[in-house]
Design a protein around this motif. Structure first.
Motif, PDB file in Angstrom:
ATOM      1  N   ARG A 192      -2.031   6.954  -2.187  1.00  0.00           N
ATOM      2  CA  ARG A 192      -2.852   6.439  -3.278  1.00  0.00           C
ATOM      3  C   ARG A 192      -3.996   5.581  -2.747  1.00  0.00           C
ATOM      4  O   ARG A 192      -3.934   5.067  -1.634  1.00  0.00           O
ATOM      5  CB  ARG A 192      -2.003   5.602  -4.249  1.00  0.00           C
ATOM      6  N   THR A 193      -5.021   5.419  -3.557  1.00  0.00           N
ATOM      7  CA  THR A 193      -6.140   4.536  -3.238  1.00  0.00           C
ATOM      8  C   THR A 193      -5.794   3.130  -3.707  1.00  0.00           C
ATOM      9  O   THR A 193      -5.442   2.923  -4.873  1.00  0.00           O
ATOM     10  CB  THR A 193      -7.427   4.992  -3.938  1.00  0.00           C
ATOM     11  N   THR A 194      -5.864   2.156  -2.790  1.00  0.00           N
ATOM     12  CA  THR A 194      -5.485   0.789  -3.113  1.00  0.00           C
ATOM     13  C   THR A 194      -6.647   0.032  -3.739  1.00  0.00           C
ATOM     14  O   THR A 194      -7.782   0.090  -3.261  1.00  0.00           O
ATOM     15  CB  THR A 194      -5.018   0.044  -1.857  1.00  0.00           C
ATOM     16  N   PHE A 211      -4.609   5.697  -8.259  1.00  0.00           N
ATOM     17  CA  PHE A 211      -4.804   4.347  -7.734  1.00  0.00           C
ATOM     18  C   PHE A 211      -3.496   3.569  -7.757  1.00  0.00           C
ATOM     19  O   PHE A 211      -2.654   3.756  -8.639  1.00  0.00           O
ATOM     20  CB  PHE A 211      -5.839   3.581  -8.571  1.00  0.00           C
ATOM     21  N   LYS A 246     -11.799  -1.272  -5.384  1.00  0.00           N
ATOM     22  CA  LYS A 246     -11.100  -0.690  -4.245  1.00  0.00           C
ATOM     23  C   LYS A 246     -11.124  -1.613  -3.025  1.00  0.00           C
ATOM     24  O   LYS A 246     -12.060  -2.374  -2.812  1.00  0.00           O
ATOM     25  CB  LYS A 246     -11.748   0.654  -3.864  1.00  0.00           C
ATOM     26  N   GLU A 305       0.818  -1.215   0.000  1.00  0.00           N
ATOM     27  CA  GLU A 305       0.000   0.000   0.000  1.00  0.00           C
ATOM     28  C   GLU A 305       0.852   1.264   0.000  1.00  0.00           C
ATOM     29  O   GLU A 305       1.955   1.289   0.542  1.00  0.00           O
ATOM     30  CB  GLU A 305      -0.922   0.023   1.227  1.00  0.00           C
TER      31      GLU A 305
END
Length: 220
Positions: free
Chosen positions: A48-50, A131, A88, A44
């Motif tokens: 950022r968005t995982t 992402f 997500k 992670e």
């Protein structure tokens, strides 16, 4: 459940099957594990968005294929695009694999008990959406029944890996949206999905020299 891929050892020795169809599921798992990827959330990035996606691998008409999703044109994000099942990370997801399996069930109706994990590859950071996408790989056991979610899936595509690999060997063009893309039955596979498939097929190419020797062959 047992993996029922036929043993292609004799064919491999004869060298008559093209890559990637000559490889067994065990060969594919070995190729993925060369990376020694973690199966937890240590990849992670707090900036950022995982997200996690699942590359499903199944034998279709004697060849390796993967399931891709054509998104509805009505979606706000990525309308009409072809992509991998995934999404997500949610708070209840214990691992990236849990995210990928959950999304695959929600989008395609596939249960985890017919998906046999093979490994993962390094995450891909998108350039514009912020992402970090973690690609997971699983063998999809036959037979299976799809129950796609109409809100998220306009069509499910069973795409053979061989024509994608052949395009890759001939030199993928990189002018579409500034990145890799594949052409399949008049459709364009591009973006993160194309990058993940490109990296995966590269890894299988590296595995070929091992899979072609008797010491590396194994029944799947």
């Amino acid at each position: 459940m047992h993996d029922t891929t036929p043993d292609h050892s004799a064919t491999l020795r004869a060298g008559t099957m093209p890559l990637p169809d000559r490889l067994s599921s065990r060969d594919i798992a070995t190729a993925l594990q060369q990376n020694h990827p973690p199966m937890d959330w240590s990849w992670e990035d707090p900036q950022r968005t995982t997200a996690a996606v699942l590359v499903t691998l199944t034998r279709h008409q004697g060849a390796w294929s993967t399931l891709l999703i054509q998104r509805p044109n009505t979606l706000t994000h990525h309308p009409g695009q072809i992509g991998l099942p995934g999404g997500k990370k949610e708070p209840a997801d214990s691992t990236p694999l849990a995210t990928a399996l959950r999304e695959c069930h929600e989008e395609l109706g596939l249960s985890a008990d017919i998906l046999h994990p093979l490994g993962a590859m390094q995450p891909y950071d998108t350039r514009t959406s912020g992402f970090r996408v973690i690609p997971l790989f699983a063998r999809l056991q036959q037979p299976f029944t799809l129950n796609p979610c109409a809100r998220e899936v306009d069509e499910v595509l069973t795409v053979p890996l061989r024509p994608l690999w052949l395009q890759q060997q001939q030199g993928l063009p990189t002018h579409f949206q500034g990145g890799y893309h594949y052409l399949w039955q008049g459709r364009i596979i591009w973006g993160v999905t194309a990058v993940i498939l490109y990296r995966f097929l590269e890894r299988l190419q590296e595995q070929t020299s091992c899979a072609s020797s008797s010491s590396c062959l194994a029944q799947s």
